[in-house]
Design a protein around this motif. Structure first.
Motif, PDB file in Angstrom:
ATOM      1  N   PRO A 324       0.876  -1.185  -0.221  1.00 23.79           N
ATOM      2  CA  PRO A 324      -0.020  -0.014  -0.144  1.00 23.79           C
ATOM      3  C   PRO A 324       0.756   1.071  -0.194  1.00 23.79           C
ATOM      4  O   PRO A 324       0.301   2.277  -0.550  1.00 23.79           O
ATOM      5  CB  PRO A 324      -0.814  -0.237   1.420  1.00 23.79           C
ATOM      6  N   GLN A 325       1.964   1.094   0.637  1.00 23.36           N
ATOM      7  CA  GLN A 325       2.739   2.212   0.558  1.00 23.36           C
ATOM      8  C   GLN A 325       3.363   2.717  -0.771  1.00 23.36           C
ATOM      9  O   GLN A 325       3.493   4.056  -1.050  1.00 23.36           O
ATOM     10  CB  GLN A 325       4.035   2.098   1.513  1.00 23.36           C
ATOM     11  N   LEU A 326       3.703   1.720  -1.546  1.00 26.99           N
ATOM     12  CA  LEU A 326       4.134   2.111  -3.077  1.00 26.99           C
ATOM     13  C   LEU A 326       2.906   2.621  -3.635  1.00 26.99           C
ATOM     14  O   LEU A 326       2.982   3.507  -4.789  1.00 26.99           O
ATOM     15  CB  LEU A 326       4.270   0.619  -3.696  1.00 26.99           C
ATOM     16  N   ASP A 327       1.591   2.366  -3.530  1.00 29.08           N
ATOM     17  CA  ASP A 327       0.461   2.943  -4.132  1.00 29.08           C
ATOM     18  C   ASP A 327       0.476   4.432  -3.617  1.00 29.08           C
ATOM     19  O   ASP A 327       0.071   5.245  -4.340  1.00 29.08           O
ATOM     20  CB  ASP A 327      -0.896   2.237  -3.715  1.00 29.08           C
ATOM     21  N   VAL A 328       0.723   4.714  -2.488  1.00 35.67           N
ATOM     22  CA  VAL A 328       0.767   6.244  -1.947  1.00 35.67           C
ATOM     23  C   VAL A 328       1.664   6.812  -2.683  1.00 35.67           C
ATOM     24  O   VAL A 328       1.415   7.982  -3.133  1.00 35.67           O
ATOM     25  CB  VAL A 328       0.773   6.094  -0.444  1.00 35.67           C
ATOM     26  N   LEU A 329       3.047   6.361  -2.856  1.00 31.14           N
ATOM     27  CA  LEU A 329       4.101   6.931  -3.423  1.00 31.14           C
ATOM     28  C   LEU A 329       3.705   7.399  -5.015  1.00 31.14           C
ATOM     29  O   LEU A 329       4.100   8.392  -5.589  1.00 31.14           O
ATOM     30  CB  LEU A 329       5.287   6.129  -3.595  1.00 31.14           C
ATOM     31  N   ALA A 330       3.081   6.470  -5.637  1.00 29.24           N
ATOM     32  CA  ALA A 330       2.703   6.428  -7.249  1.00 29.24           C
ATOM     33  C   ALA A 330       1.640   7.572  -7.375  1.00 29.24           C
ATOM     34  O   ALA A 330       1.908   8.156  -8.090  1.00 29.24           O
ATOM     35  CB  ALA A 330       2.146   5.092  -7.457  1.00 29.24           C
ATOM     36  N   SER A 334       1.398  11.431  -9.330  1.00 33.95           N
ATOM     37  CA  SER A 334       0.317  11.200 -10.523  1.00 33.95           C
ATOM     38  C   SER A 334       0.517  10.022 -11.411  1.00 33.95           C
ATOM     39  O   SER A 334       0.268  10.053 -12.540  1.00 33.95           O
ATOM     40  CB  SER A 334       0.568  12.493 -11.383  1.00 33.95           C
ATOM     41  N   LEU A 335       1.096   8.842 -10.913  1.00 38.09           N
ATOM     42  CA  LEU A 335       0.946   7.831 -11.442  1.00 38.09           C
ATOM     43  C   LEU A 335      -0.341   6.839 -10.756  1.00 38.09           C
ATOM     44  O   LEU A 335      -0.567   6.919  -9.659  1.00 38.09           O
ATOM     45  CB  LEU A 335       2.425   7.103 -11.161  1.00 38.09           C
ATOM     46  N   PRO A 336      -0.668   5.747 -11.604  1.00 41.32           N
ATOM     47  CA  PRO A 336      -1.811   4.908 -11.026  1.00 41.32           C
ATOM     48  C   PRO A 336      -1.286   4.079 -10.114  1.00 41.32           C
ATOM     49  O   PRO A 336      -0.208   3.569  -9.920  1.00 41.32           O
ATOM     50  CB  PRO A 336      -2.214   4.234 -12.244  1.00 41.32           C
ATOM     51  N   PRO A 337      -2.115   3.687  -9.053  1.00 44.39           N
ATOM     52  CA  PRO A 337      -1.742   2.803  -7.995  1.00 44.39           C
ATOM     53  C   PRO A 337      -1.412   1.473  -8.439  1.00 44.39           C
ATOM     54  O   PRO A 337      -2.356   1.025  -9.435  1.00 44.39           O
ATOM     55  CB  PRO A 337      -3.235   2.635  -7.233  1.00 44.39           C
ATOM     56  N   GLY A 338      -0.509   0.753  -7.949  1.00 44.14           N
ATOM     57  CA  GLY A 338      -0.138  -0.600  -8.329  1.00 44.14           C
ATOM     58  C   GLY A 338       0.902  -0.514  -9.571  1.00 44.14           C
ATOM     59  O   GLY A 338       1.462  -1.218 -10.211  1.00 44.14           O
ATOM     60  N   TYR A 339       1.278   0.853  -9.747  1.00 41.58           N
ATOM     61  CA  TYR A 339       2.378   1.032 -10.949  1.00 41.58           C
ATOM     62  C   TYR A 339       3.611   0.323 -10.784  1.00 41.58           C
ATOM     63  O   TYR A 339       3.976  -0.264 -11.504  1.00 41.58           O
ATOM     64  CB  TYR A 339       2.750   2.600 -11.286  1.00 41.58           C
ATOM     65  N   PRO A 393       7.819   7.478 -16.785  1.00 44.32           N
ATOM     66  CA  PRO A 393       7.599   8.740 -15.758  1.00 44.32           C
ATOM     67  C   PRO A 393       9.013   9.605 -15.925  1.00 44.32           C
ATOM     68  O   PRO A 393       9.961   9.184 -16.114  1.00 44.32           O
ATOM     69  CB  PRO A 393       7.548   7.814 -14.619  1.00 44.32           C
ATOM     70  N   THR A 394       8.595  10.824 -15.682  1.00 50.59           N
ATOM     71  CA  THR A 394       9.858  11.713 -15.498  1.00 50.59           C
ATOM     72  C   THR A 394      10.696  11.542 -14.459  1.00 50.59           C
ATOM     73  O   THR A 394      10.398  10.728 -13.417  1.00 50.59           O
ATOM     74  CB  THR A 394       9.179  13.414 -15.477  1.00 50.59           C
ATOM     75  N   MET A 395      11.920  12.125 -14.621  1.00 51.91           N
ATOM     76  CA  MET A 395      12.939  11.927 -13.641  1.00 51.91           C
ATOM     77  C   MET A 395      12.461  12.483 -12.347  1.00 51.91           C
ATOM     78  O   MET A 395      12.608  11.714 -11.189  1.00 51.91           O
ATOM     79  CB  MET A 395      14.001  12.606 -13.837  1.00 51.91           C
ATOM     80  N   GLN A 396      11.377  13.433 -12.244  1.00 50.06           N
ATOM     81  CA  GLN A 396      11.025  14.071 -10.960  1.00 50.06           C
ATOM     82  C   GLN A 396      10.045  12.980 -10.364  1.00 50.06           C
ATOM     83  O   GLN A 396      10.101  12.581  -9.186  1.00 50.06           O
ATOM     84  CB  GLN A 396      10.258  15.261 -11.237  1.00 50.06           C
ATOM     85  N   GLN A 397       9.328  12.164 -11.164  1.00 52.37           N
ATOM     86  CA  GLN A 397       8.187  11.290 -10.779  1.00 52.37           C
ATOM     87  C   GLN A 397       9.141  10.033 -10.249  1.00 52.37           C
ATOM     88  O   GLN A 397       8.800   9.420  -9.062  1.00 52.37           O
ATOM     89  CB  GLN A 397       7.291  10.699 -11.835  1.00 52.37           C
ATOM     90  N   LEU A 398      10.179   9.700 -10.908  1.00 50.14           N
ATOM     91  CA  LEU A 398      10.932   8.490 -10.369  1.00 50.14           C
ATOM     92  C   LEU A 398      11.708   8.734  -9.131  1.00 50.14           C
ATOM     93  O   LEU A 398      11.754   7.901  -8.379  1.00 50.14           O
ATOM     94  CB  LEU A 398      11.997   7.983 -11.607  1.00 50.14           C
ATOM     95  N   ALA A 399      12.113  10.125  -9.130  1.00 49.88           N
ATOM     96  CA  ALA A 399      13.012  10.379  -7.769  1.00 49.88           C
ATOM     97  C   ALA A 399      11.731  10.205  -6.425  1.00 49.88           C
ATOM     98  O   ALA A 399      12.138   9.765  -5.421  1.00 49.88           O
ATOM     99  CB  ALA A 399      13.153  11.533  -7.626  1.00 49.88           C
ATOM    100  N   GLY A 400      10.688  10.551  -6.795  1.00 52.27           N
ATOM    101  CA  GLY A 400       9.506  10.564  -5.690  1.00 52.27           C
ATOM    102  C   GLY A 400       9.227   9.061  -5.575  1.00 52.27           C
ATOM    103  O   GLY A 400       8.964   8.976  -4.235  1.00 52.27           O
ATOM    104  N   LEU A 401       9.168   8.316  -6.653  1.00 51.09           N
ATOM    105  CA  LEU A 401       8.865   6.730  -6.248  1.00 51.09           C
ATOM    106  C   LEU A 401       9.991   6.306  -5.537  1.00 51.09           C
ATOM    107  O   LEU A 401       9.775   5.374  -4.706  1.00 51.09           O
ATOM    108  CB  LEU A 401       8.787   5.900  -7.259  1.00 51.09           C
ATOM    109  N   ALA A 402      11.189   6.563  -5.725  1.00 54.23           N
ATOM    110  CA  ALA A 402      12.308   6.278  -4.918  1.00 54.23           C
ATOM    111  C   ALA A 402      12.746   6.869  -3.727  1.00 54.23           C
ATOM    112  O   ALA A 402      13.540   6.435  -2.746  1.00 54.23           O
ATOM    113  CB  ALA A 402      13.701   6.471  -5.862  1.00 54.23           C
ATOM    114  N   GLN A 403      11.846   7.820  -3.458  1.00 54.43           N
ATOM    115  CA  GLN A 403      12.113   8.615  -2.259  1.00 54.43           C
ATOM    116  C   GLN A 403      13.401   9.169  -2.028  1.00 54.43           C
ATOM    117  O   GLN A 403      14.053   9.091  -1.020  1.00 54.43           O
ATOM    118  CB  GLN A 403      11.560   7.966  -0.965  1.00 54.43           C
ATOM    119  N   VAL A 404      14.030   9.679  -3.152  1.00 52.18           N
ATOM    120  CA  VAL A 404      15.222  10.234  -2.951  1.00 52.18           C
ATOM    121  C   VAL A 404      15.333  11.804  -3.715  1.00 52.18           C
ATOM    122  O   VAL A 404      14.227  11.934  -4.448  1.00 52.18           O
ATOM    123  CB  VAL A 404      16.472   9.199  -3.784  1.00 52.18           C
ATOM    124  N   SER A 405      16.238  12.493  -3.356  1.00 53.92           N
ATOM    125  CA  SER A 405      16.311  13.677  -4.464  1.00 53.92           C
ATOM    126  C   SER A 405      16.698  13.521  -5.986  1.00 53.92           C
ATOM    127  O   SER A 405      17.126  12.416  -6.270  1.00 53.92           O
ATOM    128  CB  SER A 405      17.297  14.792  -3.972  1.00 53.92           C
TER     129      SER A 405
END
Length: 429
Positions: A324-330, A334-339, A393-405
């Motif tokens: 579920p935490q991955l769904d929250v990050l996605a 602005s990515l779909p849950p379960g991405y 996904p953009t680099m900004q989105q990927l950084a959000g998924l990885a929880q890094v800058s």
């Protein structure tokens, strides 16, 4: 009109212009047009305007206008609008000319955009800016495609000739209702059905003298002064050069005939080439341990690869369990849950690149693919793509998924690419 390298010269431009105008006005309300006359602020205002307008364009990406076809190459109105917006950021002189035009109007009528009709005037100035930019971009792309010099004014001339042909074809098709004007264009009095009506099939069949006479007849037949008979210097080099007009008409016609398949043959060739490359790399992977892979080994490897298709190959890492935490990050980017789970499962039949980078994680691998192949490569599975853009996904989105800058993700991506290049050298060396 289609010309090599151009993207903005077809009827879809009208929708691109309207979309840019609509989103630009909304963005300028946030920027505050009163700041535009300040030359010292132009650079910062341009960055702010591009960011706000781009955000507005993306917000409306599901609208009918945004999704409409922008040209016959397959570009949507939204894609063309975004492309021209970002070209503006790379060509600040056009933005400065727009700001100067606003400053001139502001000096005449303070806060003119607040008056009745003032916003329409502001939009017209935006339209003028993008019309100039459009021809500059297409002129540059035409030069790159053909290797011949081309100015924005020449692109404008091509468009005028294409319009002239369209009007002449319309008159010829309805010649009985326009007998006098058609006769004037042909240079003779009509006695019966003019043979030229049947001969005019494409723009390549249009004659330079017809264009010159058509322009000459416009004023007499209620169409205003013709483009080749105004005092404007825009077409000065064409007014006395029928040979040049004929050459340009034939060029438009030749490319129209050349591209009449609307790129379908090329797309099929691309798909065939992609399949061939898949086979080629699969064979190399299976035979990489051999010092000198000969024809027999290649055939054996190909047969083994085909047999392998009957059973799934383990990926670089097990598909991510549902978290579920991955769904929250996605959702947060602005990515779909379960991405993440779906993207991981799509990598189940990973190639050697994914296996080589198995320790880096899915997010870094996606960043690597985006850097090396681009965000919209045809080979990507649908599960990797952002449904909103159809791309990775953009680099900004990927950084959000990885929880890094973002800088951290870039460093990890570049380090992974360096290891991948080293591995490639070992394979080929």
């Amino acid at each position: 009109m289609r010309l090599p390298g151009t993207r903005y010269q077809e009827p879809g431009w009208e929708e691109v212009r309207k979309l840019l105008g609509q989103c630009s006005l909304a963005a300028l309300r946030g920027v505050d047009p009163a700041r535009l006359p300040d030359a010292a602020a132009w650079e910062g205002l341009l960055a702010e305007y591009v960011e706000r307008t781009g955000e507005r364009l993306r917000q409306g990406r599901h609208g009918a206008r945004a999704r409409a076809s922008g040209n016959s190459y397959g570009d949507s109105v939204l894609e063309l609008a975004l492309g021209l917006l970002y070209e503006l950021q790379a060509r600040p002189a056009d933005w400065q000319a727009f700001c100067a035009a606003v400053a001139h109007e502001q000096a005449r009528i303070a806060g003119f955009w607040l008056d009745a009709g003032g916003e329409a005037l502001l939009r017209k100035k935006l339209n003028d800016m993008y019309a100039v930019l459009r021809d500059k971009v297409d002129a540059d792309n035409y030069q790159a495609a053909c290797g011949r010099p081309c100015s924005p004014n020449r692109i404008y001339a091509y468009r005028m000739l294409d319009t002239a042909y369209g009007e002449i074809a319309r008159l010829f098709a309805d010649w009985e209702q326009h007998r006098a004007q058609v006769g004037a264009i042909l240079g003779r009095e009509l006695q019966g059905v003019p043979i030229e009506v049947r001969q005019l099939r494409t723009i390549a069949d249009c004659r330079a003298e017809w264009v010159l006479r058509w322009s000459e007849t416009l004023e007499a037949f209620g169409g205003g002064v013709g483009p080749l008979h105004t005092r404007s210097k825009r077409f000065a080099n064409l007014k006395t050069a029928p040979d040049k007009i004929g050459e340009m008409l034939r060029e438009i016609g030749d490319y129209q005939a050349l591209s009449a398949n609307q790129d379908r043959d090329w797309l099929q060739d691309r798909d065939d080439a992609a399949l061939w490359m898949d086979d080629y790399w699969r064979v190399l992977q299976e035979s990489e341990q051999a010092a000198t892979p000969g024809p027999d080994l290649i055939l054996e490897a190909r047969q083994e690869a085909l047999e392998d298709e009957q059973a799934p190959e383990a990926g670089p890492e097990a598909p991510l369990p549902h978290d579920p935490q991955l769904d929250v990050l996605a959702t947060a980017v602005s990515l779909p849950p379960g991405y993440m789970q779906a993207a991981g499962e799509a990598e189940a039949r990973a190639g050697w690149v994914a296996r080589e980078l198995c320790d880096d994680g899915l997010v870094v691998r996606l960043a690597v693919y985006a850097k090396l192949l681009g965000p919209g490569d045809e080979s990507y599975p649908d599960a990797w793509r952002d449904p909103a853009t159809g791309e990775l996904p953009t680099m900004q989105q990927l950084a959000g998924l990885a929880q890094v800058s973002l800088p951290t993700l870039r460093k990890r991506r570049d380090a992974a690419i360096a290891r991948l290049q080293a591995a490639t050298m070992r394979r080929t060396g």
